[in-house]
Structures are given as structure tokens and as C-alpha cells.
Design a protein around this motif. Structure first.
Motif, PDB file in Angstrom:
ATOM      1  N   ASP A 298      -0.039 -18.519  12.558  1.00 13.69           N
ATOM      2  CA  ASP A 298      -0.391 -16.982  11.812  1.00 13.69           C
ATOM      3  C   ASP A 298       0.860 -16.475  11.927  1.00 13.69           C
ATOM      4  O   ASP A 298       1.492 -15.903  11.141  1.00 13.69           O
ATOM      5  CB  ASP A 298      -1.474 -16.468  12.630  1.00 13.69           C
ATOM      6  CG  ASP A 298      -2.824 -16.942  12.061  1.00 13.69           C
ATOM      7  OD1 ASP A 298      -2.925 -17.412  10.988  1.00 13.69           O
ATOM      8  OD2 ASP A 298      -3.871 -15.841  12.443  1.00 13.69           O
ATOM      9  N   GLU A 301       3.434 -17.972   9.899  1.00 16.65           N
ATOM     10  CA  GLU A 301       3.465 -17.612   8.457  1.00 16.65           C
ATOM     11  C   GLU A 301       4.020 -16.400   8.290  1.00 16.65           C
ATOM     12  O   GLU A 301       4.408 -16.286   7.168  1.00 16.65           O
ATOM     13  CB  GLU A 301       1.679 -17.702   8.225  1.00 16.65           C
ATOM     14  CG  GLU A 301       1.710 -17.719   6.726  1.00 16.65           C
ATOM     15  CD  GLU A 301       0.016 -17.403   6.355  1.00 16.65           C
ATOM     16  OE1 GLU A 301      -0.709 -17.280   7.187  1.00 16.65           O
ATOM     17  OE2 GLU A 301      -0.132 -17.302   5.105  1.00 16.65           O
ATOM     18  N   THR A 332       0.599 -10.126   2.452  1.00 18.74           N
ATOM     19  CA  THR A 332       0.557 -11.307   1.427  1.00 18.74           C
ATOM     20  C   THR A 332      -0.163 -12.597   2.307  1.00 18.74           C
ATOM     21  O   THR A 332      -0.307 -13.598   1.827  1.00 18.74           O
ATOM     22  CB  THR A 332       1.862 -11.752   0.883  1.00 18.74           C
ATOM     23  OG1 THR A 332       2.778 -12.082   1.639  1.00 18.74           O
ATOM     24  CG2 THR A 332       2.351 -10.575  -0.089  1.00 18.74           C
ATOM     25  N   THR A 333      -0.070 -12.460   3.664  1.00 23.88           N
ATOM     26  CA  THR A 333      -0.366 -13.830   4.044  1.00 23.88           C
ATOM     27  C   THR A 333      -1.859 -13.871   4.515  1.00 23.88           C
ATOM     28  O   THR A 333      -2.584 -13.108   4.406  1.00 23.88           O
ATOM     29  CB  THR A 333       0.133 -13.875   5.647  1.00 23.88           C
ATOM     30  OG1 THR A 333      -0.341 -12.686   6.482  1.00 23.88           O
ATOM     31  CG2 THR A 333       1.712 -13.531   5.568  1.00 23.88           C
ATOM     32  N   LYS A 334      -2.288 -15.048   4.908  1.00 22.06           N
ATOM     33  CA  LYS A 334      -3.878 -15.379   5.612  1.00 22.06           C
ATOM     34  C   LYS A 334      -3.989 -15.130   6.843  1.00 22.06           C
ATOM     35  O   LYS A 334      -4.889 -15.572   7.481  1.00 22.06           O
ATOM     36  CB  LYS A 334      -4.190 -16.614   5.126  1.00 22.06           C
ATOM     37  CG  LYS A 334      -3.927 -17.018   3.508  1.00 22.06           C
ATOM     38  CD  LYS A 334      -4.616 -18.415   3.261  1.00 22.06           C
ATOM     39  CE  LYS A 334      -5.045 -18.401   1.824  1.00 22.06           C
ATOM     40  NZ  LYS A 334      -3.664 -18.343   0.679  1.00 22.06           N
TER      41      LYS A 334
ATOM     42  N   SER B  58      -3.685  -8.436  -4.925  1.00 23.39           N
ATOM     43  CA  SER B  58      -4.395  -9.171  -3.710  1.00 23.39           C
ATOM     44  C   SER B  58      -3.766  -9.000  -2.412  1.00 23.39           C
ATOM     45  O   SER B  58      -4.103  -9.660  -1.240  1.00 23.39           O
ATOM     46  CB  SER B  58      -4.359 -10.670  -3.886  1.00 23.39           C
ATOM     47  OG  SER B  58      -2.894 -11.304  -4.143  1.00 23.39           O
ATOM     48  N   ARG B  60      -3.193  -7.433   1.269  1.00 23.29           N
ATOM     49  CA  ARG B  60      -4.223  -6.952   2.136  1.00 23.29           C
ATOM     50  C   ARG B  60      -3.948  -5.725   2.598  1.00 23.29           C
ATOM     51  O   ARG B  60      -4.519  -5.061   3.305  1.00 23.29           O
ATOM     52  CB  ARG B  60      -4.541  -7.924   3.278  1.00 23.29           C
ATOM     53  CG  ARG B  60      -5.188  -9.495   2.747  1.00 23.29           C
ATOM     54  CD  ARG B  60      -4.823 -10.594   3.758  1.00 23.29           C
ATOM     55  NE  ARG B  60      -5.655 -10.171   5.215  1.00 23.29           N
ATOM     56  CZ  ARG B  60      -5.225 -10.720   6.302  1.00 23.29           C
ATOM     57  NH1 ARG B  60      -4.417 -11.651   6.501  1.00 23.29           N
ATOM     58  NH2 ARG B  60      -5.836 -10.333   7.247  1.00 23.29           N
TER      59      ARG B  60
END
Lengths: 404, 404
Positions: A298, A301, A332-334, B58, B60
Motif C-alpha cells: 500500500d 502504491e 486514485t490508489t487502492k 472514481s 476516493r
């Protein structure tokens, strides 16, 4: 990784690829560069061991020398490396691969070794065949000039430069007087197109340690993952990236592998920092640290996403502590985080707290070359740092004018 | 998508959000922009229907108005939209969300409708609270000025501009004299930070068709996937992107849904092309078409990867038909292809054939604004086109000087 590195041992050894025992090198001008500067380099391992490991670009459009050197390294043995600037030998088809093969054969004959133990690395313009007459006569000249002194390291490091403004060398000592010491040396080039998973970057590392090819491979993959893979100048990945590690065993000493890996990682981090500091047209070196992440993946990323934002990079060039652009990229990241729990510091000033306005942005000075962006995800305890540059007029100028 | 669009019907209707029957609009200067230009906009659906659909960023880290409008659209009904430039209301915490709520309540009171049917969209600097006194008095003024003529469309389109140099409007006719005709109108802003999956982009589309919220949602998602999602100026994704589609039903006609979707897609492609043509500091508009791909997803992945390469974008700025940089970017993707079967044309000249040198690159002219890059993967029959710009000195200048 930090931005500045110095040799940690008081009696620091000579630096570059000839710093460890058992290596000679040379760099000569062969006319591949129009400037008349060094452009053909040979590094020879004099043994007694010839173990080696390599890490190459993951770009599927890989250059001929990458295809060649992957084969050479497969058996864990490399006796010599031929490197050239002034031509990437990428997108050059069967003729290009034949030229790489031919140049390896040429060096092998001169050194009385097997061509299958000669790695090749090239950098420069894509889609152009190398001038083989110049390359081969340059290789002959380099072999004649092979030497083990500091000048040989310096000439070799100069010979792989393209748009680099300074040669990049390193060395580390591993061990102490009780265990005995081994040396790691290295050189790198790559002033643009740097990206995670390697990028127009040629690196040769040498050591006089006694280590197997498997040990070298493990140490090298660990070191590159924590260094070159976390340096991202412009998000572009090259066709030619090559990192080689050659061990001569000339010290007769097998170091503690954890200690060796740590020193190798440190050396690679120094070279990675030097690459970013010398990246094309950059005004600022930016260390993007994401911490309190749920996982290291994480953190990586998020740091990588921010490092690739042209809007963040132009803001830093404009000396604008624009944390909104940082947050926008984090979004924009997960990665695991809650938007209203994010904190961002720029050069130590927490300009964003809890996803909103924090300390006064006027407190941030962006006059210095080195900039730190710290991103607190508030979601765990892992962290990762990625180095990048700002996006400047000079970057646009160099990359619109220089064909590569 | 192609770069140039014109209305296909000889008697093209008025353009913009008031082109369809059942809509009024206004744009006024409320002092949110220091320039004194229009910055507060209201669009009202006069009915008899009030069906609507929306697509949002999209990211977050979404702005307060995005959170608000997602709730508004959930029941498929929107009576009015309040838009402002001069402030994004992003990263503004609970106060920012409260301000969005308050501004929707204000417009609702003036129009005698429910605040839960008033969508809000904002654009401008992140991390700053909106000046609510100016915004609310601007909203009052805009409501007073609501009109259904061409000037109302023009003033509204001007009011959402930030670094845009021209307002962006569109319209389409759907159907013929037998079936009856409905009209689609629209406006857009967003001269930077454009990226797939939307980016600092506000779009309001209107139609007098009789369509359910579900039909509008399906048509809008299909249209945006083939237009705004394939326009990528600088790879950055905004916190505020909003695309709304409102249907008044004032025509009394339910069009063929496939025909309506095609026209809506065409209108969105026109707006997307206009956004890219007006992107910050761009000299060239680049259409990157990947074809003969195994899947459409492969084609899209390749076109997007190339569209995000700073090295490709600076090369085009420098009028350098540098196909090596294109191939290098293709090589970073997971798409199905063999490196030695790739062909690349720049402005129609096949400068790369079979992964190597093709036609003479001197034949390529990059003087015109519009540039085409065609990438033949030789792996199937699917294709996708992504629009982007070159990376210029003006881009660096605008984004280092303009805080957003």
C-alpha cells in the motif's frame, strides 16, 4: 532511502567497478558519441571465481543486448561485460541481435574467454543499428587499456554516460578485522526515463567476495527492489535496463550474507539517489514517503502514484506546496485509508491534517533542491519511500530536443 | 473517436444545455473568480419529467459536491444543478459538505423545489472553503436570470470555465420526421487534469426525450466509456469530475434507445475532443489508435499507456516522430503481441515495421495541430482510440504557476 550517502568506513576504498580485488576496466572514445567522449567500456572479472547475477528491464520490447545478456547470465557465470553508449541497439531486429553476438565474440577472442560469458549492455537512441566498425575497434582499444586502478573505474563510469552530467560510482566495505573484509564497487548511468522496475539505467556492481551465483541473485534482487525500483524520474521504463553483479572471490572471504545484502542495498540506494539527483532537467529531488500504511505494498502504491503525478511535479517546480494535488493522487490508489484521516507534510510542515487544511502553507519553503513529502495513511505501521524529480521546462526541452 | 465533429443534421438546433425543450439556464459573475467572469451557473429542468443519471470521479478523495450529488442522483431525479468555478470545495471536511448542502437548499428555496433534487458541482482550487456569501448571492442572481435561449446556454458554459480558453457546447438531433425528433444538448469544462475515468471535468447534458432514469444511466455510462474515459490529457484524475444527464420529457417522444445512446456518445465524443483540444498549454492533439488487438481491453491498455508517456508527449512537442518511445511504452503493457510483429505509423507514415525501422521518418510532418499514432498489434481485430496532448513548456508553466 535517504538522499545523501557517504562511505561509512573511515578508510573508504577506491570507488567504482575496480574497487574490489580481481577486476579491471576501461572506457574509451570510439566515435559512437558525436561529442568524442568515452562510449565503449569493458569490465573484466579476473577471478578466481566468475559468479554473477543480473536483473533486467521487464519491458517486453527489450533491446538485443538484454536478450543476449539474459542468456549469458543463465548459468550464473560472467567473465566480462561490454557496454556502450551512443546507441541502444533496441528495435533493431535480427541484425541487431547478430551485432550484439558479434561484439561479444570479439571481446571473447581478445580476452581468450567464451563469448557465452560476455554480457553486453547498450544505451542511446532506439531503432538505429550500431556502427559495428567503430564499436569493435573501440572494444579492442578498451581491452588493451584494461587496468585495475581508480582511473580505470572513472573512465568506465564516464563511458556509459548519455545525458548524465556526472559519472556515478560507489563502493562499500563489508565485515570487520575479525571476519575479514570484502569490497563492493559499482557504477551507474541513467539520467532520464528512470522508472520503477528499472529504466534506461545501466549498472555494473562488482565484489571480491566468495559467493555463489544463487547468493548473488538473491542479494541483487533484494537490493534493487529497495533502491532502483523505488526511483522514478518520469514514469517511463526503458528497453535496455540492466543491473549486473559480478563476484571475483579474490578476497577469499565469504561475508555474512545478510550483512552483504545490506551493504549492497546501501550501495544501490546511493546510486539510485545519484541517478535521481542527476535526472534530466530536474530542479528538485523529491522523496515521497508514505507511512502508517496497512501494508508495505500500500505504501509503495501511494508513493509511486504521487511520484508519477505531473501536477504534483509541476507544483514542486513552481515552489507551490500544493497538497491538494497530493491528496488527489492518493485518492486514485487502492490503498487502505479514510480520506478524512489523511495527513500530508511538505518539507516537514503538516499542510494537510485529517484530509483538510492543516498548518499554514506559507510556512513551507521549497527553495532547496531536496524536498520531502510525507503521507500519513493512518491505517497501519508500514512505510515506503520513492524518489522522483519535479517536472521542469528543462525536462521538456531536453526530451523534445534529444532523440532517444 | 475522430478529432473533428460537426452537427450531422442540416437544420442543427441551438447548442448547449438549453437546446432541448424544457430547460433554462444562467451563468453570472459572483466574484469567486478574481477576473470578474461568470462563475456561478444554474441549470433548471422545467419538466414535465425530471429523470436523471450521473457519473462521478472514481477518486476516493472526492469533493463535497460529488458526495452530495451522488446522494441526489440516487433516486434518479434531478430538478436543478448549481455549478461554480473558482473553488473546488474538495478536502474541505464537514464544513465543505455543509456548504454544499446549504447552497443546494438555497437554490431549492428560490425554485420552490426539494434540496434533495438539486445537484451541485464545483471546480477550482482544492483545500479552500467557498466564500458562501458570494456563492449564495450569485445563485440568487442566476436563478433570477434563468432563460431558455442560446445566450443562456452560452453564459452557463462560460460560467464553468477555469483555465479553458473557450466555452464548450454541443447538441444532437435524434430521430427523423417519421419517428419524431428529440434533442440532446450539453456543455463541458476541463482544460487540464483530464484523465480516463473522468478528470477535472464538469459536464451537464440535457434532453427533451422521455426516458427513465435507468435508460439514462445505461446510455450515459455507455457514452462516457467511449468518450471522456478515452481522453487523457496528463494522466491525473480529479476530485470533482461530474457528468450529469437530465431529461425533461418535454418532446413527449421516447426515442429508439440505441439511436439515442449513439447520439449521446457522439455528443460526448465531441465534448471530449474539445476538452483535449483546449487542454492546458498543448501544441498538439494526439489520437492514439491501437488496432488489430486481441481484445478491446488490450487496445485500450496500449493506447492509454502511450498517452501517458511523458517521453512520447515531449517528442511530439519537439516534432520528433520518435517511434522507439512508442514501442518502449507498448512493451510495458500486458497486451497480447509479439515485439517483432509491431507496426507503428505516425501521421500515416509507417515508421516502424515488424518491430524495427520502417519508412523514412523524415517523411513525417508534425507541423499540424492534429497528430495520429496508429499501433498495429498484429494479434486480433479489436481497436480503441485515446486522445491526449503533447507535453509543452506552456503545460509546465501553467501548472507550476496555477494552484489547483
Amino acid at each position: 532511502m535517504s538522499l545523501a550517502h557517504t562511505n561509512t568506513h573511515p578508510s573508504a576504498p577506491a570507488t567504482g567497478v575496480t574497487a574490489p580485488a580481481g577486476f579491471s576496466a576501461a572506457g574509451v572514445p570510439a566515435g559512437l558519441k558525436s561529442t568524442g567522449k568515452n562510449d565503449v567500456v569493458v569490465v573484466q572479472n579476473l577471478g578466481p571465481n566468475f559468479t554473477a547475477a543480473g536483473v533486467f528491464t521487464s519491458n517486453r520490447v527489450a533491446a538485443a543486448p538484454v536478450h543476449w545478456s539474459r542468456q549469458v547470465i543463465a548459468d550464473g557465470r560472467v567473465d566480462a561485460v561490454l557496454l556502450n553508449s551512443g546507441g541502444a541497439n533496441a528495435c533493431t531486429g535480427a541484425e541487431g541481435f547478430g551485432n550484439t553476438h558479434r561484439s561479444a565474440e570479439h571481446v571473447a577472442q581478445l580476452l581468450n574467454i567464451s563469448a557465452g560469458d560476455v554480457a553486453v549492455a547498450s544505451t542511446g537512441l532506439i531503432g538505429v543499428q550500431l556502427p559495428m566498425d567503430k564499436l569493435l575497434s573501440g572494444a579492442s582499444e578498451a581491452v588493451s587499456a584494461l587496468a585495475g586502478d581508480q582511473n580505470a573505474s572513472d573512465q568506465a563510469a564516464a563511458g556509459i554516460m548519455t545525458t548524465d552530467t556526472v559519472p556515478k560510482l560507489t563502493s562499500r566495505l563489508v565485515g570487520d578485522s575479525t571476519t575479514g573484509q570484502v569490497i563492493i564497487g559499482g557504477m551507474a548511468k541513467g539520467a532520464g526515463m528512470l522508472a520503477p522496475a528499472l529504466a534506461t539505467m545501466l549498472v555494473v556492481l562488482t565484489t571480491d567476495a566468495v559467493l555463489s551465483a544463487e547468493q548473488l541473485d538473491s542479494a541483487l534482487r533484494s537490493a534493487t527492489a529497495m533502491s532502483f525500483d523505488r526511483a522514478d524520474s518520469d514514469g517511463c521504463m526503458s528497453t535496455n535496463d540492466t543491473v549486473l553483479l559480478l563476484a571475483s572471490g579474490a578476497s577469499g572471504i565469504t561475508p555474512d550474507i545478510a550483512e552483504f545484502t545490506a551493504a549492497l542495498t546501501d550501495a544501490c540506494q546511493e546510486l539510485a539517489a545519484k541517478l535521481i539527483e542527476d535526472a534530466e532537467g530536474a530542479d528538485h529531488t523529491i522523496a515521497i514517503r508514505t507511512f502508517n500504511a496497512a501494508t508495505e505494498a500500500d505504501a509503495l502504491e501511494v508513493s509511486k502514484a504521487v511520484s508519477r503525478s505531473n501536477l504534483v511535479k509541476t507544483a514542486i517546480f513552481g515552489k507551490d506546496p500544493n497538497w491538494g494535488r497530493v491528496l488527489s493522487e492518493v485518492g486514485t490508489t487502492k490503498a487502505a485509508f479514510e480520506p478524512d484521516e489523511l495527513n500530508v507534510a511538505i518539507n516537514g510542515v503538516w499542510v494537510c491534517k485529517n484530509g483538510g487544511v492543516g498548518e499554514d502553507r506559507e510556512l513551507v519553503s521549497l527553495e532547496d533542491r531536496n524536498v520531502s513529502i510525507d503521507i500519513d495513511l493512518n491505517a497501519g505501521s508500514e512505510e515506503a519511500t520513492v524518489l522522483t524529480n519535479d517536472l521542469t521546462h528543462d525536462y521538456v526541452h531536453e526530451n523534445s530536443a534529444y532523440s532517444s
